[in-house]
Scaffold this motif. Structure first.
Motif, PDB file in Angstrom:
ATOM      1  N   ASP A 132       2.310  12.282  -3.442  1.00  0.00           N
ATOM      2  CA  ASP A 132       4.041  13.215  -3.314  1.00  0.00           C
ATOM      3  C   ASP A 132       4.942  12.804  -2.900  1.00  0.00           C
ATOM      4  O   ASP A 132       4.785  12.366  -1.619  1.00  0.00           O
ATOM      5  CB  ASP A 132       3.224  14.611  -2.410  1.00  0.00           C
ATOM      6  CG  ASP A 132       4.203  15.401  -2.812  1.00  0.00           C
ATOM      7  OD1 ASP A 132       5.536  15.358  -4.090  1.00  0.00           O
ATOM      8  OD2 ASP A 132       4.137  16.771  -2.346  1.00  0.00           O
ATOM      9  N   PRO A 133       5.506  12.661  -3.801  1.00  0.00           N
ATOM     10  CA  PRO A 133       7.329  11.716  -3.511  1.00  0.00           C
ATOM     11  C   PRO A 133       7.347  12.491  -2.675  1.00  0.00           C
ATOM     12  O   PRO A 133       8.582  11.617  -1.670  1.00  0.00           O
ATOM     13  CB  PRO A 133       7.813  11.660  -4.799  1.00  0.00           C
ATOM     14  CG  PRO A 133       7.024  11.853  -5.904  1.00  0.00           C
ATOM     15  CD  PRO A 133       5.201  12.986  -5.697  1.00  0.00           C
ATOM     16  N   ALA A 134       7.624  14.633  -2.525  1.00  0.00           N
ATOM     17  CA  ALA A 134       8.735  14.371  -1.057  1.00  0.00           C
ATOM     18  C   ALA A 134       8.020  13.625   0.389  1.00  0.00           C
ATOM     19  O   ALA A 134       8.355  14.055   1.571  1.00  0.00           O
ATOM     20  CB  ALA A 134       7.967  15.978  -1.992  1.00  0.00           C
ATOM     21  N   CYS A 135       6.879  13.837   0.166  1.00  0.00           N
ATOM     22  CA  CYS A 135       5.948  13.371   1.776  1.00  0.00           C
ATOM     23  C   CYS A 135       6.698  11.813   1.850  1.00  0.00           C
ATOM     24  O   CYS A 135       6.089  11.263   3.175  1.00  0.00           O
ATOM     25  CB  CYS A 135       4.879  13.397   1.480  1.00  0.00           C
ATOM     26  SG  CYS A 135       3.798  14.884   1.225  1.00  0.00           S
ATOM     27  N   HIS A 136       7.010  10.890   0.963  1.00  0.00           N
ATOM     28  CA  HIS A 136       7.716   9.738   1.305  1.00  0.00           C
ATOM     29  C   HIS A 136       9.227   9.094   0.726  1.00  0.00           C
ATOM     30  O   HIS A 136       9.310   8.302   1.760  1.00  0.00           O
ATOM     31  CB  HIS A 136       6.981   8.972   0.168  1.00  0.00           C
ATOM     32  CG  HIS A 136       4.947   8.849   0.081  1.00  0.00           C
ATOM     33  ND1 HIS A 136       4.397   7.726   0.878  1.00  0.00           N
ATOM     34  CD2 HIS A 136       4.082   9.397  -0.123  1.00  0.00           C
ATOM     35  CE1 HIS A 136       3.295   7.768   0.758  1.00  0.00           C
ATOM     36  NE2 HIS A 136       2.917   8.993   0.494  1.00  0.00           N
ATOM     37  N   ASP A 194       1.154  -1.265  -0.237  1.00  0.00           N
ATOM     38  CA  ASP A 194      -0.220   0.173   0.130  1.00  0.00           C
ATOM     39  C   ASP A 194       0.543   1.303  -0.372  1.00  0.00           C
ATOM     40  O   ASP A 194       1.783   1.484   0.924  1.00  0.00           O
ATOM     41  CB  ASP A 194      -1.429   0.448   1.105  1.00  0.00           C
ATOM     42  CG  ASP A 194      -1.581   0.873   1.510  1.00  0.00           C
ATOM     43  OD1 ASP A 194      -1.974   2.117   0.504  1.00  0.00           O
ATOM     44  OD2 ASP A 194      -2.398   1.545   2.651  1.00  0.00           O
ATOM     45  N   LEU A 195       1.074   1.747  -0.913  1.00  0.00           N
ATOM     46  CA  LEU A 195       2.331   3.241  -1.029  1.00  0.00           C
ATOM     47  C   LEU A 195       1.891   3.686  -0.251  1.00  0.00           C
ATOM     48  O   LEU A 195       2.592   4.707  -0.269  1.00  0.00           O
ATOM     49  CB  LEU A 195       2.050   3.366  -3.275  1.00  0.00           C
ATOM     50  CG  LEU A 195       3.648   3.005  -3.353  1.00  0.00           C
ATOM     51  CD1 LEU A 195       3.058   3.541  -4.809  1.00  0.00           C
ATOM     52  CD2 LEU A 195       4.435   2.447  -3.165  1.00  0.00           C
ATOM     53  N   SER A 196       0.470   5.053  -0.105  1.00  0.00           N
ATOM     54  CA  SER A 196       0.017   5.653   0.692  1.00  0.00           C
ATOM     55  C   SER A 196       0.621   5.410   1.976  1.00  0.00           C
ATOM     56  O   SER A 196       0.905   6.083   2.941  1.00  0.00           O
ATOM     57  CB  SER A 196      -1.738   5.460   0.297  1.00  0.00           C
ATOM     58  OG  SER A 196      -1.995   4.891   1.568  1.00  0.00           O
ATOM     59  N   ARG A 197       0.985   4.066   2.372  1.00  0.00           N
ATOM     60  CA  ARG A 197       1.631   3.413   3.594  1.00  0.00           C
ATOM     61  C   ARG A 197       3.212   3.407   3.928  1.00  0.00           C
ATOM     62  O   ARG A 197       3.677   2.929   5.016  1.00  0.00           O
ATOM     63  CB  ARG A 197       0.980   2.669   4.558  1.00  0.00           C
ATOM     64  CG  ARG A 197      -0.786   3.004   5.018  1.00  0.00           C
ATOM     65  CD  ARG A 197      -0.974   3.767   5.359  1.00  0.00           C
ATOM     66  NE  ARG A 197      -1.416   3.644   7.111  1.00  0.00           N
ATOM     67  CZ  ARG A 197      -1.218   2.588   7.531  1.00  0.00           C
ATOM     68  NH1 ARG A 197      -2.591   2.133   7.417  1.00  0.00           N
ATOM     69  NH2 ARG A 197      -1.133   2.106   8.916  1.00  0.00           N
ATOM     70  N   THR A 198       3.318   3.793   2.474  1.00  0.00           N
ATOM     71  CA  THR A 198       5.061   3.171   2.609  1.00  0.00           C
ATOM     72  C   THR A 198       5.568   4.781   2.710  1.00  0.00           C
ATOM     73  O   THR A 198       6.167   4.925   1.725  1.00  0.00           O
ATOM     74  CB  THR A 198       4.955   2.784   1.335  1.00  0.00           C
ATOM     75  OG1 THR A 198       4.707   1.371   1.303  1.00  0.00           O
ATOM     76  CG2 THR A 198       6.529   1.824   0.895  1.00  0.00           C
ATOM     77  N   ALA A 202       6.349   5.559  -9.400  1.00  0.00           N
ATOM     78  CA  ALA A 202       5.394   4.791  -9.139  1.00  0.00           C
ATOM     79  C   ALA A 202       4.164   6.059  -8.096  1.00  0.00           C
ATOM     80  O   ALA A 202       2.738   5.539  -8.293  1.00  0.00           O
ATOM     81  CB  ALA A 202       5.689   3.872  -8.998  1.00  0.00           C
ATOM     82  N   LEU A 203       4.938   6.526  -7.407  1.00  0.00           N
ATOM     83  CA  LEU A 203       3.919   7.638  -6.362  1.00  0.00           C
ATOM     84  C   LEU A 203       2.946   8.341  -6.571  1.00  0.00           C
ATOM     85  O   LEU A 203       1.809   8.465  -6.427  1.00  0.00           O
ATOM     86  CB  LEU A 203       5.617   8.530  -5.298  1.00  0.00           C
ATOM     87  CG  LEU A 203       5.859   6.960  -4.334  1.00  0.00           C
ATOM     88  CD1 LEU A 203       7.184   7.898  -3.611  1.00  0.00           C
ATOM     89  CD2 LEU A 203       4.746   6.750  -3.386  1.00  0.00           C
ATOM     90  N   THR A 204       3.199   8.772  -8.129  1.00  0.00           N
ATOM     91  CA  THR A 204       3.285  10.143  -8.759  1.00  0.00           C
ATOM     92  C   THR A 204       1.767   9.494  -8.721  1.00  0.00           C
ATOM     93  O   THR A 204       0.530  10.053  -9.495  1.00  0.00           O
ATOM     94  CB  THR A 204       3.865  10.835  -9.432  1.00  0.00           C
ATOM     95  OG1 THR A 204       5.672  10.992  -8.726  1.00  0.00           O
ATOM     96  CG2 THR A 204       3.533  11.843 -10.422  1.00  0.00           C
ATOM     97  N   ALA A 205       2.191   8.666  -9.775  1.00  0.00           N
ATOM     98  CA  ALA A 205       0.622   7.147 -10.379  1.00  0.00           C
ATOM     99  C   ALA A 205      -0.445   7.078  -9.542  1.00  0.00           C
ATOM    100  O   ALA A 205      -2.051   7.050 -10.279  1.00  0.00           O
ATOM    101  CB  ALA A 205       1.502   5.747 -11.085  1.00  0.00           C
ATOM    102  N   ALA A 206       0.239   6.778  -8.180  1.00  0.00           N
ATOM    103  CA  ALA A 206      -0.423   6.866  -7.217  1.00  0.00           C
ATOM    104  C   ALA A 206      -1.574   7.773  -6.468  1.00  0.00           C
ATOM    105  O   ALA A 206      -1.898   7.941  -5.628  1.00  0.00           O
ATOM    106  CB  ALA A 206       0.048   5.698  -5.907  1.00  0.00           C
TER     107      ALA A 206
END
Ligand SMILES: O=P(O)(O)OC[C@H]1O[C@](O)(CO)[C@@H](O)[C@@H]1O
Length: 543
Positions: A234-238, A199-203, A227-231
């Motif tokens: 915001d990559p900067a937050c992950h 679950d990318l949102s929790r990763t 992959a983060l952007t596609a989901a």
């Protein structure tokens, strides 16, 4: 440096050469007496090392101690730990660096041997602790205010193997609800398979590269970013980063958090720096990571003992040299009887072969003696059903290093036919060591075992963060001490450069293909031929 003595010129080397004409015969009828097995035993930091099944006797052990003294191995080790420039080739362009991975764990005293570097390690640890606290107390969350539960480490070589091996070894100690995953290979299927499970949102994505320039890691960083952007994230937050201070990746603005390692820490020796620390402390908890460092630090201290019976890294280094240089064995098998140590042999393979796979001395001359062996291995008992046939009856003699624990990690076991699975595991390990040594005569040649094949056993009570740290440092220090003895620089890796340069040339050939079009089936081969053709006319670099 006064330390830099050619191996062949050391007095004890001649003596060992003579002793090697009649090595101890492990297959002789009384070779493995209880007295011998009790005498050929040493202990450090919770590990017992049983080496009665090596082809050594008291004369050989005495000569190995002389070798250690004459090559000043402990002095070199202490010099390394105190910040001497050990990563260099005299008279030639070289990295010219200190070698201070040990400073990362010399944090439990007020008088560290390399105070400035230990202070830097502590500063990074403090920053890591604060970051983890912010995750725990909800100061840092995902965009929906939920806690992160997964960390993916993106890195390769030393920025992957050690941390991954340690994580797998200690997964049992994971904090509830936390886990780590790893992406290393530039093969897009590696990332795809890992990302598909998450679950990318929790990763959190932890990009780790000392140099900040490694093709595989930078490619995978971009892959994960997209992959983060596609989901819709915001990559900067992950994304967080671990890199060398001042590297091209050292740009904190691109990341949610950024940690440093330093040029005095080699990639393959970096598992106890932030390179391993961030992911391990996220998954296992900060205190478990500190325990790992404590175990490593204890083994670093054991490495300072002059007497080989009190210095496991030195003892193992010398037995390895006896097998390699005097008995002529080309390879070493690392055989952990612990499923959790699944990737530890792969980590040691890099640590050893990238360190000691060298053929020039620290003065830049061709060495006239064998250096690092081929290192490989797999956990037992699985390996028994795969490659042990060759270990027992093959034409190559493979010294084996068995690693085992008296208790299992999970303590969830079952008794069948009067023994637990853990007992079955250990019994198998002991049996293999005996079988290799004793062999068995048989009238049918195909069923006969010559025996007299050396091995040693490392035994501890249980695989914990502390014992894992000690085991890691045991091997790191063994490898460094072997390099000192062979008078090679164990801390650079020039041998990996040529392949990288040629891969880039092939890539620029492939990039000439029309953008966006599938490669035609013969493109890779044609690019290979073009680059091979260009290479044959390339001027050789200046010597
Ligand atoms: O951490 P980096 O700089 O990305 O390097 C990864 C690995 O690549 C190597 O330089 C070999 O190519 C290793 O020594 C190193 O561990």
């Amino acid at each position: 440096m006064d330390f830099f003595k050619n191996f062949a010129d050391i007095k004890a080397v001649q003596k060992l050469g003579q002793l090697a004409r009649t090595p101890y015969n492990l297959a002789a009828s009384t070779a493995l007496s209880p007295k011998r097995l009790a005498a050929y035993r040493a202990s450090s930091c919770g590990f017992d090392f049983l080496y009665g099944t090596q082809q050594v006797d008291t004369q050989v052990m005495q000569a190995l101690q002389e070798l250690a003294n004459q090559a000043r191995l402990v002095e070199q080790f202490k010099a390394m730990k105190s910040g001497a420039v050990m990563n260099k080739i005299i008279g030639h362009d070289s990295e010219d660096r200190q070698v201070l991975h040990t400073a990362c764990r010399d944090i439990f005293t007020n008088k560290p041997l390399a105070p400035k570097e230990t202070a830097q390690a502590k500063e990074q640890l403090d920053r890591l602790k604060k970051f983890l606290t912010d995750l725990d107390n909800g100061t840092i969350t995902n965009q929906q205010g939920q806690p992160f539960n997964t960390m993916v480490q993106v890195g390769i070589g030393g920025s992957d193997l050690g941390p991954r091996a340690l994580y797998l070894a200690l997964k049992r100690y994971c904090q509830s609800g936390r886990k780590a995953c790893f992406i290393a290979n530039v093969d897009p299927d590696d990332a795809a398979a890992v990302l598909a499970e998450l679950d990318l949102s929790r990763t959190l994505i932890n990009v780790v590269s000392k140099s900040g320039t490694t093709l595989e890691t930078l490619t995978n960083e971009e892959l994960v970013r997209s992959a983060l952007t596609a989901a819709g994230l915001d990559p900067a937050c992950h994304m967080i980063a671990v890199t060398g201070a001042g590297s091209p990746m050292d740009d904190p603005d691109k990341y949610l958090a950024a940690f440093h390692m330093y040029d005095y820490i080699g990639g393959r020796y970096s598992a106890t720096s932030m390179v391993g620390g961030v992911t391990l402390a996220f998954a296992l908890g900060y205190d478990n990571f500190l325990e790992l460092l404590r175990g490593a630090n204890a083994m670093d201290q054991a490495g300072e003992q002059i007497n080989i019976k009190e210095n496991l890294p030195l003892l193992m280094a010398l037995l390895g040299i006896w097998n390699r240089n005097f008995l002529g064995y080309n390879t070493v098998a690392i055989l952990p009887y612990s499923q959790a140590l699944l990737r530890f042999p792969a980590h040691l393979q890099q640590c050893d072969m990238e360190s000691n796979g060298k053929q020039v001395s620290r003065s830049g001359e061709s060495v006239q003696w064998k250096t690092g062996p081929i290192v490989w291995g797999e956990p037992g008992t699985n390996g028994q059903h795969a490659f042990y046939q060759l270990l027992h009856q093959g034409s190559e003699i493979v010294p084996a290093e068995f690693i085992g624990f008296r208790q299992s990690q999970y303590q969830e076991d079952i008794t069948i036919n009067g023994t637990t699975s853990q007992q079955k595991l250990l019994a198998n390990m002991l049996a293999q060591s005996l079988a290799l040594a004793l062999g068995r005569a048989h009238e049918n040649p195909n069923k006969s075992f010559t025996g007299n094949r050396p091995s040693s056993l490392l035994l501890a009570d249980r695989l914990t963060p502390y014992s894992m740290g000690a085991l890691l440092a045991l091997y790191e220090n063994k490898i460094a001490m072997q390099g000192f003895c062979w008078n090679i620089n164990s801390f650079d890796q020039e041998g990996v450069q040529l392949g990288k340069v040629l891969a880039n040339r092939i890539l620029s050939e492939l990039a000439k293909e029309k953008e966006g079009e599938q490669l035609s089936p013969d493109s890779p081969e044609l690019a290979l031929l073009r680059v091979a053709d260009l290479e044959k006319d390339a001027p050789s670099p200046k010597h």
